[in-house]
Motif scaffolding. Structure first.
Motif, PDB file in Angstrom:
ATOM      1  N   LEU A 264      -6.606   3.876  -7.288  1.00  0.00           N
ATOM      2  CA  LEU A 264      -4.996   2.683  -6.729  1.00  0.00           C
ATOM      3  C   LEU A 264      -5.417   2.859  -5.719  1.00  0.00           C
ATOM      4  O   LEU A 264      -6.390   1.437  -5.110  1.00  0.00           O
ATOM      5  CB  LEU A 264      -4.388   3.101  -7.148  1.00  0.00           C
TER       6      LEU A 264
ATOM      7  N   LEU B 148      -8.122  -4.965  -0.679  1.00  0.00           N
ATOM      8  CA  LEU B 148      -8.366  -5.702  -1.056  1.00  0.00           C
ATOM      9  C   LEU B 148      -7.013  -5.820  -0.777  1.00  0.00           C
ATOM     10  O   LEU B 148      -7.385  -7.338  -0.314  1.00  0.00           O
ATOM     11  CB  LEU B 148      -7.922  -6.353  -2.874  1.00  0.00           C
ATOM     12  N   ILE B 149      -6.269  -5.579  -0.738  1.00  0.00           N
ATOM     13  CA  ILE B 149      -5.284  -6.621   0.242  1.00  0.00           C
ATOM     14  C   ILE B 149      -4.780  -6.384   1.681  1.00  0.00           C
ATOM     15  O   ILE B 149      -4.645  -7.588   1.724  1.00  0.00           O
ATOM     16  CB  ILE B 149      -3.885  -5.036  -0.154  1.00  0.00           C
TER      17      ILE B 149
ATOM     18  N   ASN C  35       2.679   1.481  -3.404  1.00  0.00           N
ATOM     19  CA  ASN C  35       2.203   1.517  -4.519  1.00  0.00           C
ATOM     20  C   ASN C  35       0.886   3.384  -4.819  1.00  0.00           C
ATOM     21  O   ASN C  35       0.614   4.310  -5.525  1.00  0.00           O
ATOM     22  CB  ASN C  35       0.838   0.523  -4.420  1.00  0.00           C
TER      23      ASN C  35
ATOM     24  N   VAL D 191      -9.093   1.442  -4.480  1.00  0.00           N
ATOM     25  CA  VAL D 191      -9.477   0.033  -4.967  1.00  0.00           C
ATOM     26  C   VAL D 191      -8.374  -0.929  -3.805  1.00  0.00           C
ATOM     27  O   VAL D 191      -9.469  -2.174  -3.609  1.00  0.00           O
ATOM     28  CB  VAL D 191      -9.335   0.084  -6.316  1.00  0.00           C
ATOM     29  N   PHE D 192      -7.188  -0.595  -3.866  1.00  0.00           N
ATOM     30  CA  PHE D 192      -6.478  -1.849  -3.816  1.00  0.00           C
ATOM     31  C   PHE D 192      -5.915  -2.572  -2.114  1.00  0.00           C
ATOM     32  O   PHE D 192      -5.983  -3.750  -2.055  1.00  0.00           O
ATOM     33  CB  PHE D 192      -5.277  -1.974  -4.624  1.00  0.00           C
ATOM     34  N   ASN D 193      -6.095  -1.120  -1.573  1.00  0.00           N
ATOM     35  CA  ASN D 193      -6.391  -1.304  -0.041  1.00  0.00           C
ATOM     36  C   ASN D 193      -7.557  -2.378   0.662  1.00  0.00           C
ATOM     37  O   ASN D 193      -5.994  -3.028   1.456  1.00  0.00           O
ATOM     38  CB  ASN D 193      -6.179   0.200   0.670  1.00  0.00           C
TER      39      ASN D 193
ATOM     40  N   CYS E   7       0.922  -1.040  -0.279  1.00  0.00           N
ATOM     41  CA  CYS E   7      -0.316  -0.632   0.413  1.00  0.00           C
ATOM     42  C   CYS E   7       0.713   1.473  -0.159  1.00  0.00           C
ATOM     43  O   CYS E   7       0.406   2.295  -0.725  1.00  0.00           O
ATOM     44  CB  CYS E   7      -0.528  -0.049   0.718  1.00  0.00           C
TER      45      CYS E   7
END
Length: 315
Positions: free
Chosen positions: A280, A287-288, A247, A283-285, A244
């Motif tokens: 990004l 999910l990660i 990114n 969205v990804f935090n 995170c």
């Protein structure tokens, strides 16, 4: 506007080139925004509801989700309006509100990631002091101080920004940004804003980044001296944060670097990087963290199982 004015409106110039794609872009934008809201609400709900997750690490993860929702809400609804608009006009007050929300989000994202790094540093390097340094009161205090700093520093930036006489109204971005408005200022001194911007950037980006790097150097040293099992557990809790942090850092750096150049020369790149740091991480935090941390993953799966049983009780 040779002598400078305080215009009532600003005009976004990038949207006119994509007017023929507006319905497709609205569908994509709505899909991304819906995904961001869904993913982050699930993370926040699970951490809030499950008492076993009321620990500093998980509380900070939920704060990250709340901040991602805050920044996304300051960007996506207005973006959808502008995609569908024929004029792409934003009022002066709405422009400054958008700047405040987006940059407060950006500052808070880094401060929360810094607090998460500190939490992992104390847990791994000073485990006997963890419950004294990272108890619920201390965690709440850290979060409040971090939030207030972002709000106050951006409030000061908006105060000075709003006083600049402007000799233009066209903004070549998808949203209002601090630098895009400063570039419209007449030939007057912007040293106060530049000094304030440098101070805020240093204290909210460079210093936190150096501190995060320091914590991971110390964690790496401790892991090298520990057992394989200990290294595995440490990696399991630290890896999502590292991903995170990298990114968000790369996305923020690209946006800051590219915003200093003429967007007409790098139009597609400018559009991509100007929204990357907003999209990004949001969205990804979740999910990660949702996929990599066993405790959160377990409770999310339980939540979906209960939901399935509630909808199909006789299956």
């Amino acid at each position: 506007m040779e002598n400078g004015t305080m215009p009532s409106y600003f005009y976004f110039t990038l949207f006119k080139d994509f007017f023929h794609l507006r319905y497709f872009l609205v569908i994509v934008t709505l899909s991304v925004y819906f995904s961001i809201v869904l993913f982050n609400v699930i993370i926040f709900y699970v951490v809030f509801k499950e008492r076993s997750l009321h620990e500093p690490m998980y509380i900070l993860i939920s704060c990250l989700s709340v901040n991602d929702l805050f920044g996304s809400t300051g960007f996506f609804p207005r973006l959808i309006i502008d995609i569908l608009s024929n004029t792409n006009v934003i009022s002066r007050s709405a422009c400054f509100v958008q700047i405040y929300i987006i940059y407060t989000y950006a500052i808070s994202e880094y401060t929360i990631l810094t607090l998460m790094a500190y939490d992992r540093y104390v847990a791994i390097c000073h485990p006997l002091k963890y419950h004294r340094l990272m108890n619920s009161k201390a965690t709440t205090l850290y979060i409040v101080i971090a939030s207030l700093y972002g709000m106050i520093s951006m409030g000061l930036a908006i105060f000075f920004l709003a006083r600049l006489p402007l000799c233009g109204t066209d903004i070549a971005r998808l949203y209002c940004s601090n630098w895009s408005v400063v570039r419209l200022s007449c030939r007057v001194s912007t040293s106060t804003i530049n000094i304030l911007g440098f101070f805020v950037t240093t204290t909210t980006v460079f210093l936190p980044a150096l501190f995060i790097l320091y914590t991971y150097v110390r964690i790496l040293i401790i892991c090298q001296k520990s057992s394989k099992e200990f290294r595995g557990k440490a990696l399991q809790t630290c890896l999502p944060h590292i991903v995170c942090f990298v990114n968000y850092s790369v996305a923020s750096f690209c946006d800051i670097a590219l915003s200093r150049y003429d967007s007409d020369k790098y139009k597609i790149a400018a559009i991509f990087f100007s929204v990357e740091f907003l999209v990004l991480p949001a969205v990804f935090n979740p999910l990660i963290y949702g996929l990599n941390l066993p405790e959160i993953r377990k409770h999310i799966l339980c939540l979906f199982r209960r939901s399935k049983i509630a909808h199909f009780p006789y299956k």
